[in-house]
Enzyme design. Structure first.
Site, PDB file in Angstrom:
ATOM      1  N   GLY A   9      -8.646 -12.412   4.596  1.00 42.56           N
ATOM      2  CA  GLY A   9      -8.992 -11.669   5.805  1.00 42.56           C
ATOM      3  C   GLY A   9     -10.482 -11.397   5.839  1.00 42.56           C
ATOM      4  N   GLY A  10     -10.844 -10.364   6.576  1.00 42.25           N
ATOM      5  CA  GLY A  10     -12.252 -10.003   6.700  1.00 42.25           C
ATOM      6  C   GLY A  10     -12.889  -9.665   5.369  1.00 42.25           C
ATOM      7  N   GLY A  20     -40.342 -36.810   7.852  1.00 44.79           N
ATOM      8  CA  GLY A  20     -40.284 -35.353   7.958  1.00 44.79           C
ATOM      9  C   GLY A  20     -39.919 -34.723   6.621  1.00 44.79           C
ATOM     10  N   ALA A  21     -39.175 -35.471   5.822  1.00 47.70           N
ATOM     11  CA  ALA A  21     -38.757 -34.924   4.529  1.00 47.70           C
ATOM     12  C   ALA A  21     -39.963 -34.697   3.615  1.00 47.70           C
ATOM     13  CB  ALA A  21     -37.736 -35.848   3.881  1.00 47.70           C
TER      14      ALA A  21
HETATM   15  C1  HXC Z   1      -1.067  -2.323   0.731  1.00 48.46           C
HETATM   16  C2  HXC Z   1      -0.484  -4.043  -0.655  1.00 48.46           C
HETATM   17  C3  HXC Z   1      -1.303  -4.930   0.094  1.00 48.46           C
HETATM   18  C4  HXC Z   1      -2.007  -4.405   1.212  1.00 48.46           C
HETATM   19  C5  HXC Z   1      -0.424  -6.041  -1.510  1.00 48.46           C
HETATM   20  N1  HXC Z   1       0.048  -4.791  -1.632  1.00 48.46           N
HETATM   21  N2  HXC Z   1      -1.240  -6.160  -0.451  1.00 48.46           N
HETATM   22  N3  HXC Z   1      -0.377  -2.750  -0.339  1.00 48.46           N
HETATM   23  N4  HXC Z   1      -1.855  -3.098   1.482  1.00 48.46           N
HETATM   24  N5  HXC Z   1      -2.816  -5.168   1.947  1.00 48.46           N
HETATM   25  C6  HXC Z   1       0.931  -4.247  -2.667  1.00 48.46           C
HETATM   26  C7  HXC Z   1       2.357  -4.761  -2.553  1.00 48.46           C
HETATM   27  O1  HXC Z   1       3.095  -3.955  -1.684  1.00 48.46           O
HETATM   28  C8  HXC Z   1       2.804  -4.631  -4.002  1.00 48.46           C
HETATM   29  O2  HXC Z   1       3.116  -3.277  -4.253  1.00 48.46           O
HETATM   30  C9  HXC Z   1       1.569  -4.941  -4.795  1.00 48.46           C
HETATM   31  O3  HXC Z   1       0.467  -4.741  -3.915  1.00 48.46           O
HETATM   32  C10 HXC Z   1       1.506  -6.375  -5.283  1.00 48.46           C
HETATM   33  O4  HXC Z   1       1.754  -7.227  -4.190  1.00 48.46           O
HETATM   34  P1  HXC Z   1       2.749  -8.477  -4.306  1.00 48.46           P
HETATM   35  O5  HXC Z   1       2.951  -8.979  -2.953  1.00 48.46           O
HETATM   36  O6  HXC Z   1       3.933  -8.091  -5.133  1.00 48.46           O
HETATM   37  O7  HXC Z   1       1.863  -9.461  -5.174  1.00 48.46           O
HETATM   38  P2  HXC Z   1       1.749 -11.044  -5.075  1.00 48.46           P
HETATM   39  O8  HXC Z   1       3.089 -11.654  -4.993  1.00 48.46           O
HETATM   40  O9  HXC Z   1       0.869 -11.432  -6.203  1.00 48.46           O
HETATM   41  O10 HXC Z   1       1.009 -11.326  -3.690  1.00 48.46           O
HETATM   42  C11 HXC Z   1      -0.294 -10.902  -3.501  1.00 48.46           C
HETATM   43  C12 HXC Z   1      -0.713 -11.063  -2.046  1.00 48.46           C
HETATM   44  C13 HXC Z   1       0.336 -10.392  -1.125  1.00 48.46           C
HETATM   45  C14 HXC Z   1      -0.805 -12.572  -1.708  1.00 48.46           C
HETATM   46  C15 HXC Z   1      -2.100 -10.474  -1.903  1.00 48.46           C
HETATM   47  O11 HXC Z   1       0.553  -9.070  -1.588  1.00 48.46           O
HETATM   48  C16 HXC Z   1      -0.121 -10.310   0.281  1.00 48.46           C
HETATM   49  O12 HXC Z   1      -0.029 -11.291   1.035  1.00 48.46           O
HETATM   50  N6  HXC Z   1      -0.584  -9.136   0.690  1.00 48.46           N
HETATM   51  C17 HXC Z   1      -1.014  -8.906   2.041  1.00 48.46           C
HETATM   52  C18 HXC Z   1      -2.305  -9.588   2.295  1.00 48.46           C
HETATM   53  C19 HXC Z   1      -2.833  -9.276   3.637  1.00 48.46           C
HETATM   54  O13 HXC Z   1      -2.386  -9.829   4.643  1.00 48.46           O
HETATM   55  N7  HXC Z   1      -3.762  -8.335   3.677  1.00 48.46           N
HETATM   56  C20 HXC Z   1      -4.371  -7.914   4.890  1.00 48.46           C
HETATM   57  C21 HXC Z   1      -5.441  -8.943   5.211  1.00 48.46           C
HETATM   58  S1  HXC Z   1      -6.289  -8.510   6.635  1.00 48.46           S
HETATM   59  P3  HXC Z   1       4.102  -2.800  -5.398  1.00 48.46           P
HETATM   60  O14 HXC Z   1       4.295  -1.347  -5.167  1.00 48.46           O
HETATM   61  O15 HXC Z   1       5.346  -3.613  -5.238  1.00 48.46           O
HETATM   62  O16 HXC Z   1       3.408  -3.074  -6.674  1.00 48.46           O
HETATM   63  C22 HXC Z   1      -7.547  -7.674   6.041  1.00 48.46           C
HETATM   64  C23 HXC Z   1      -8.434  -7.183   7.091  1.00 48.46           C
HETATM   65  C24 HXC Z   1      -9.739  -6.823   6.507  1.00 48.46           C
HETATM   66  O17 HXC Z   1      -7.714  -7.499   4.922  1.00 48.46           O
HETATM   67  C25 HXC Z   1     -10.678  -6.656   7.619  1.00 48.46           C
HETATM   68  C26 HXC Z   1     -12.016  -6.356   7.157  1.00 48.46           C
HETATM   69  C27 HXC Z   1     -12.952  -6.411   8.296  1.00 48.46           C
END
Ligand code: HXC
Length: 519
Positions: free
Chosen positions: A172-173, A407-408
């Site tokens: 993501g961001g 130019g290089a």
């Molecule tokens: C809150 C989160 C989280 C999140 C993971 N967890 N991502 N909690 N917010 N964004 C938590 C899970 O609930 C889990 O909690 C623990 O972290 C581990 O995650 P798992 O999924 O079990 O781990 P894994 O299988 O290794 O997968 C990792 C992962 C997946 C690929 C990162 O968790 C995932 O896809 N997360 C979401 C990613 C995402 O879409 N993020 C938002 C992106 S947008 P427990 O309690 O079970 O341990 C963004 C915008 C930013 O970031 C903008 C900035 C400008």
């Protein structure tokens, strides 16, 4: 007395709790993926016992979506300052065992605090990233937190060096914070970076792609150029960071560290006299030129696998840290294309921002022609390189080893763009274009009615005349565009002499808000 004991015990208990991050089960899962925890990473990175932690007792303030039921002290990111080989650094290390290392309000505040501290004191910032992105339960507070970090990345840029190690997901961001930093490092198979994951890609573009194909370390090292370095393990990344910072200063008002050097400065490299092949179209490896002339043959290459037709990296001359830029004749004849232009421009700007002199080795047949390059903006990208060289006020030494065409020639650190010392080897060819191209333009009309055989003979003759006139460095030397024609084997000595004489260089650009580099 008892009360004091109770309070001391409470402190110890709270510290213990914070150090356990998301708990034993999640730590085991982290290890099971072949990854260190946030705290273990810091231990491996910094000098033993030097880490001073900030904000160990910070916890999230939100309680929606079950957040209120869980409290993890330190809130998923470990921050503080430490030393690496005695040098002060600021560190943050995201803890995947706490809410997947996701960034919420307090998490972001911790990172901002350590970044502000680093800028105030003037020390490099090292970010160890391993995060699921914005903490979903904290909504817009997470997004605001990211923006607060981005803002600091931008205002710290060119003030203190910023290094990002990607040691897990970065999606993501969130990718934009590392992208603003000066160096991004990734580990093969365990780290990845993308703006949207494979599922979103499938929905939007119907493309089937794996995580690795979309944003793995290999991809970012060779295709996108996002990763400056990749390694096979986290341990290697920590060694790399330790090495990298030996080449760079603490901040923009300090000089890079000078190390003692026992490699003789007058070491002659006889092989260099014979490295240029007799046939001007034959390649040779520019890296062997670089390694031959720098202290102890030690060269740290940056973005090795992206645009290998240009080489960028750090080395030392008599212990003095130097940025090296060189065309690589053994890849695409060392031509300047879009990627090579951007790669070198970014590297030059880093060196210039942090007072690192630049040594350039030139063997370039020109800019890459064709629709692919033009459509991708070779005009703008080539201009970036030109701009970066012209703008840089650090000492600049250029050696033309063979070709410097068109130019290089101008762009690659020429005298005309404020090159301080410009040397050429006797094999140098400085001309508007390569001989065959030149005679075809000049005599194409005349040769129109000739048979193929006559044409070949005629062009060969004209090519010889052109070579006799331009395939040498003396025309340029006569005009003072080349300060001296040097024996290749003396290059190390001449560069060191040059850098010593330029150590006190003071050149300033006119005050302005900022230039308008053709981004
Ligand atoms: C809150 C989160 C989280 C999140 C993971 N967890 N991502 N909690 N917010 N964004 C938590 C899970 O609930 C889990 O909690 C623990 O972290 C581990 O995650 P798992 O999924 O079990 O781990 P894994 O299988 O290794 O997968 C990792 C992962 C997946 C690929 C990162 O968790 C995932 O896809 N997360 C979401 C990613 C995402 O879409 N993020 C938002 C992106 S947008 P427990 O309690 O079970 O341990 C963004 C915008 C930013 O970031 C903008 C900035 C400008």
């Amino acid at each position: 007395m008892e009360e004091i004991e109770r309070k001391l015990k409470e402190l110890q208990e709270l510290r213990k709790q914070a150090r356990m991050g998301g708990g034993e089960r999640r730590i085991e899962t982290q290890h099971g993926k072949g990854k260190y925890t946030a705290r273990e990473r810091i231990i491996h990175l910094v000098d033993e016992g030097s880490f001073e932690e900030f904000d160990m007792f910070v916890a999230q303030r939100e309680s929606d979506f079950g957040l209120g039921d869980q409290e993890f002290l330190a809130d998923g990111v470990v921050t503080g300052h430490a030393t690496i080989r005695g040098r002060q650094v600021a560190v943050f290390s995201q803890d995947f065992t706490v809410f997947g290392g996701s960034l919420g309000e307090m998490f972001a505040k911790k990172i901002c605090k350590i970044m502000d501290y680093a800028v105030k004191v003037g020390m490099p910032i090292i970010g160890l990233n391993d995060s699921g992105g914005a903490r979903i339960q904290e909504g817009v507070l997470s997004l605001a937190g990211y923006a607060d970090v981005f803002l600091r990345n931008v205002t710290a840029s060119g003030v203190v060096p910023q290094i990002s190690a990607i040691l897990g997901p970065c999606a993501g961001g969130a990718v934009y914070s590392p992208a603003i930093t000066d160096f991004t490092m990734m580990v093969s198979n365990t780290s990845y970076m993308f703006v949207t994951g494979p599922k979103v890609v499938k929905t939007v573009t119907h493309e089937d792609v794996t995580t690795e194909q979309l944003g793995g370390a290999e991809i970012h090292a060779s295709k996108s150029g996002v990763a400056h370095f990749i390694t096979e393990s986290e341990d290697e990344i920590f060694d790399l960071i330790k090495k990298l910072i030996t080449f760079i200063p603490q901040n923009n008002v300090e000089e890079p560290p000078l190390v003692s050097c026992d490699d003789p400065i007058d070491r002659l490299e006889d092989d260099l006299n014979y490295i240029i092949p007799g046939d001007p179209n034959q390649p040779y490896d520019m890296k062997s030129v670089i390694e031959a002339v720098v202290d102890h043959n030690d060269f740290l290459e940056v973005r090795r696998r992206w645009a290998p037709n240009i080489i960028c990296g750090f080395a030392r001359f008599k212990g003095r840290s130097t940025g090296i830029i060189a065309n690589q004749p053994s890849h695409l004849a060392g031509v300047l294309d879009n990627k090579a232009s951007r790669k070198a421009a970014m590297f030059i700007r880093f060196c210039d921002a942090f007072n690192i002199p630049i040594v350039t080795f030139v063997d370039v047949p020109g800019f890459m022609p064709g629709t692919i390059q033009e459509y991708e903006g070779i005009i703008l990208n080539g201009a970036k390189l030109l701009y970066a060289y012209a703008e840089a006020t650090v000492p600049k030494i250029t050696i033309i080893t063979r070709k410097a065409y068109g130019g290089a020639y101008d762009v690659m650190g020429s005298k005309h763009l404020r090159g301080d010392l410009n040397y050429a080897w006797p094999m140098a060819e400085i001309a508007v274009m390569g001989p065959r191209g030149a005679v075809e333009v000049l005599y194409g009309h005349e040769a129109k009615k000739m048979t193929a055989e006559e044409k070949e003979k005629f062009f060969n003759q004209k090519e010889k005349e052109y070579r006799d006139k331009f395939a040498n460095p003396y025309d340029a030397a006569k005009l003072g565009f080349i300060d001296d024609v040097i024996e290749p084997r003396n290059s190390r000595f001449r560069i060191i002499r040059g850098l010593e004489s330029l150590a006190g260089k003071r050149e300033l650009n006119l005050p302005r808000k900022h230039g308008c580099i053709p981004l």
